[in-house]
Design an enzyme around this catalytic site. Structure first.
Site, PDB file in Angstrom:
ATOM      1  N   ASP A   1      24.412 -19.290 -56.964  1.00  0.00           N
ATOM      2  CA  ASP A   1      24.345 -17.838 -57.094  1.00  0.00           C
ATOM      3  C   ASP A   1      25.787 -17.298 -57.087  1.00  0.00           C
ATOM      4  O   ASP A   1      26.742 -18.038 -56.860  1.00  0.00           O
ATOM      5  CB  ASP A   1      23.485 -17.223 -55.982  1.00  0.00           C
ATOM      6  CG  ASP A   1      22.955 -15.841 -56.377  1.00  0.00           C
ATOM      7  OD1 ASP A   1      23.502 -15.228 -57.309  1.00  0.00           O
ATOM      8  OD2 ASP A   1      21.993 -15.368 -55.746  1.00  0.00           O
TER       9      ASP A   1
ATOM     10  N   GLU B   1      19.089  -5.881 -54.251  1.00  0.00           N
ATOM     11  CA  GLU B   1      19.573  -6.891 -53.297  1.00  0.00           C
ATOM     12  C   GLU B   1      19.771  -6.291 -51.889  1.00  0.00           C
ATOM     13  O   GLU B   1      18.989  -5.445 -51.457  1.00  0.00           O
ATOM     14  CB  GLU B   1      20.845  -7.547 -53.846  1.00  0.00           C
ATOM     15  CG  GLU B   1      20.579  -8.193 -55.215  1.00  0.00           C
ATOM     16  CD  GLU B   1      21.725  -9.047 -55.703  1.00  0.00           C
ATOM     17  OE1 GLU B   1      22.369  -9.722 -54.894  1.00  0.00           O
ATOM     18  OE2 GLU B   1      21.954  -9.060 -56.928  1.00  0.00           O
TER      19      GLU B   1
HETATM   20  C1  BGC Z   1      21.887 -12.334 -57.416  1.00  0.00           C
HETATM   21  C2  BGC Z   1      21.225 -13.191 -58.467  1.00  0.00           C
HETATM   22  C3  BGC Z   1      21.754 -12.850 -59.837  1.00  0.00           C
HETATM   23  C4  BGC Z   1      23.261 -12.959 -59.852  1.00  0.00           C
HETATM   24  C5  BGC Z   1      23.877 -12.649 -61.207  1.00  0.00           C
HETATM   25  C6  BGC Z   1      23.390 -12.298 -57.575  1.00  0.00           C
HETATM   26  O1  BGC Z   1      23.956 -11.331 -56.746  1.00  0.00           O
HETATM   27  O2  BGC Z   1      21.544 -12.807 -56.135  1.00  0.00           O
HETATM   28  O3  BGC Z   1      19.822 -13.042 -58.395  1.00  0.00           O
HETATM   29  O4  BGC Z   1      21.171 -13.689 -60.800  1.00  0.00           O
HETATM   30  O5  BGC Z   1      23.783 -12.048 -58.896  1.00  0.00           O
HETATM   31  O6  BGC Z   1      23.886 -11.320 -61.502  1.00  0.00           O
END
Ligand code: BGC
Length: 609
Positions: free
Chosen positions: A274, A472
């Site tokens: 991630d 998030e």
């Molecule tokens: C998230 C992921 C995402 C990635 C790319 C991260 O902060 O946890 O789910 O795919 O960012 O944008």
């Protein structure tokens, strides 16, 4: 499909390439910077295997043509062949998690929580196919979707990315969604990525990127289970999760990444980290890089610090602290996916079948999204058969989300944290616009507050309430800092702390303005139909008591018309709760939601008994 990656025609091609690659070329394949931090020239100079767009990161005017142009440039750089560089096509990744929703004018589908309520795997496949085409329209090949989190605690800001609190429902969706995206790896396919491995939905107090404390048996039964059908369906990539399991970060977890996922479950594709996920393994970046590579991550989403990442991997290999066999394994996996996906045989992005295609944001895709909206709505209350509404009724439409397509779409739409207006969501309809189209006597409350309600002028009011967009950790709901201190003390490694969305799951506390609108209208003697737009079930006892009818609409996306389809009885309600509805806020006790819910899992009223 997993055997496909090991089939002889793929491994021969990969072996030939590997034999010709230098160490720098191999490490480059394992590196994925963010587009803002790397140019096409960097792609060539550092042999980068991939580039991504983080949420909201977009080229030019953010139209499909801008994306295609950008992808042409990156692709061309990756395909230059000379003494220092091998032609290996770059793969570009985006978060198309509810449609290709970063891009202007895309069809925005309901977030996963709503799709869970629809309980329709066949619909999921069609959504994935339409999403794949809208991704391909922009010259992109890879989406970090679907999320297979099994969210347990509604304080988690990513609840809406989860189909259900019930693992079986998440499992039932995994294969159809992957099948729709990867579509037999033909011209209509994109590469899928199930995430986040593993236990993201199980953190204590629902803290994003927090600690999941579970026995291995429980972890397997609840959180690992949905990955089995995804792997059987041939998902080509999997993203590691920020959370830790019993104190140990998943990004450095060799047992989970290599022993369980690759060796035991037979996943032959590649694991992507991630966003800067290895940074939290250790305060020392060199150490963190070694831990991540040796644990089994194959490609690294290293947004800005990618040059250091490359240098550190090289030093590790030279020092023998990362074995070259581990590098070869990672690159073999990445190249196998590129070969299996046919990337080597595709022309430049602008010359591909779906590039800049007219179906992008078009009527056919929007019809699927509208169908998904009407199937996802859950009717929680319908006193005195207030619903369905009559088309000629005098309807007052009020509430902060009645005419706000941004609110409907939630996070991961145009911007990482979403948008809060109509203009940014091009195409589609707000709930108000959907009602207006079929109810000539409907009117929009002048101030949105419902102070203009009157029993003489209005038969009924539709009030659209709920949460405003978040994504998030910024969507977390935290009662206080003690929960963060507690989580931090359980984790070996660093915890990233973001400002939370609020401190309570009670709507009357987090958004008192909603109850005020309902009461303004009630006091005028007009019955209220409440529609809640939200990324999770909330404690709504007061709003529910004051409303004659109540609908959970989740985050329906761009097609608000789907709400009107059901409000006026053209279609019946068929959504059923994929998350039990809480009767009270029970911080830190996810099980309490199960023991005494206001509405149980599977609940949902219909017009027809
Ligand atoms: C998230 C992921 C995402 C990635 C790319 C991260 O902060 O946890 O789910 O795919 O960012 O944008």
């Amino acid at each position: 499909m997993t055997s496909l990656l090991k089939s002889s025609h793929i491994s021969q091609r990969v072996d030939e390439l590997l034999a010709r690659m230098t160490l720098d070329q191999k490490i480059g394949q394992m590196t994925q910077p963010e587009r803002m931090a790397c140019t096409p020239q960097d792609v060539k100079d550092y042999h980068l295997g991939s580039v991504l767009s983080g949420g909201g990161s977009c080229p030019g005017d953010n139209l499909p043509a801008d994306w295609v142009e950008m992808n042409d440039a990156y692709w061309a750089a990756s395909m230059e062949a000379d003494d220092d560089h091998l032609a290996i096509p770059l793969i570009y990744g985006v978060d198309a998690i509810h449609g290709n929703s970063n891009v202007r004018g895309a069809t925005v589908f309901p977030h996963n929580m709503g799709l869970g309520a629809a309980n329709d795997p066949e619909l999921l496949k069609r959504i994935a196919q339409a999403t794949a085409r809208e991704i391909l329209a922009t010259g992109v090949d890879w989406t970090f979707a679907p999320t297979l989190a099994v969210a347990q605690d509604y304080h988690w800001g990513r609840c809406y990315e989860s189909y259900s609190k019930n693992s079986d429902l998440v499992s039932a969706y995994a294969a159809p969604f992957v099948a729709g995206l990867q579509d037999n790896l033909g011209d209509d396919a994109v590469v899928g990525c199930v995430k986040h491995w593993v236990g993201d939905g199980g953190t204590t107090n629902g803290i994003d990127q927090g600690e999941t404390t579970l026995s291995e048996e429980q972890l397997r039964a609840v959180h690992i289970a949905p990955y089995h059908p995804a792997i059987e369906q041939g998902v080509l990539t999997i993203m590691a999760s920020f959370n830790s399991w019993n104190g140990d970060k998943c990004h450095g977890h060799k047992y989970l990444l290599t022993d369980v996922l690759k060796d035991e479950m037979g996943f032959d594709g590649y694991i992507i980290s991630d966003w800067d996920g290895i940074d939290y393994l250790s305060e020392d970046y060199f150490t963190a890089v070694g831990l991540g590579v040796n644990a089994g991550i194959d490609m690294f989403m290293v947004s800005e610090d990618w040059r250091n990442f490359i240098a550190h991997v090289r030093t590790h290999v030279e020092a023998g602290t990362i074995a070259i066999s581990r590098i070869d394994d990672a690159v073999r996996r990445i190249l196998s996916v590129k070969v299996a996906f046919g990337l080597f045989d595709k022309p430049r992005p602008s010359e591909r079948k779906w590039s800049n295609h007219a179906s992008y944001g078009g009527v056919e895709h929007r019809a699927i999204a509208r169908e998904a909206v009407r199937k996802s709505l859950v009717l929680l209350k319908n006193e005195d058969q207030t619903l369905p509404l009559q088309n000629d009724a005098r309807i007052l439409v009020a509430g902060k989300s009645a005419h706000n397509r941004g609110h409907q779409c939630g996070g991961f739409t145009v911007a990482w944290q979403g948008v809060r207006d109509n203009e940014s969501i091009e195409g589609g309809t707000s709930v108000w616009e959907g009602i207006q189209a079929v109810a000539p006597n409907a009117s929009l409350s002048a101030d949105g507050l419902g102070l203009d309600a009157s029993a003489e002028q209005h038969d009924v009011a539709v009030v659209v309430i709920g949460e405003t967009p978040y994504a998030e950790g910024m969507g977390d709901v935290r009662s206080g800092n003690d929960v963060i201190v507690q989580a931090g003390s359980q984790i070996k490694g660093l915890l990233k702390v973001l400002e939370p969305y609020g401190d309570s799951l009670e709507l009357a506390r987090s958004h008192p303005e909603d109850l005020a609108v309902i009461n303004n209208i009630r006091r005028a003697g007009v019955p209220v139909v409440a529609i809640m737009v939200s990324g999770r079930p909330l404690v709504i006892n007061q709003e529910l008591a004051e409303s004659a009818a109540f609908i959970a609409a989740w985050l329906p996306g761009s097609e608000g018309q789907g709400v009107a389809d059901v409000l006026f009885g053209e279609y019946d309600f068929q959504g059923r709760l994929s998350f039990p509805w809480p009767a009270a806020e029970q911080p830190g006790d996810a099980d309490a939601i199960e023991n005494g819910p206001l509405f149980p899992f599977g609940f949902g009223l219909s017009y027809k008994a």
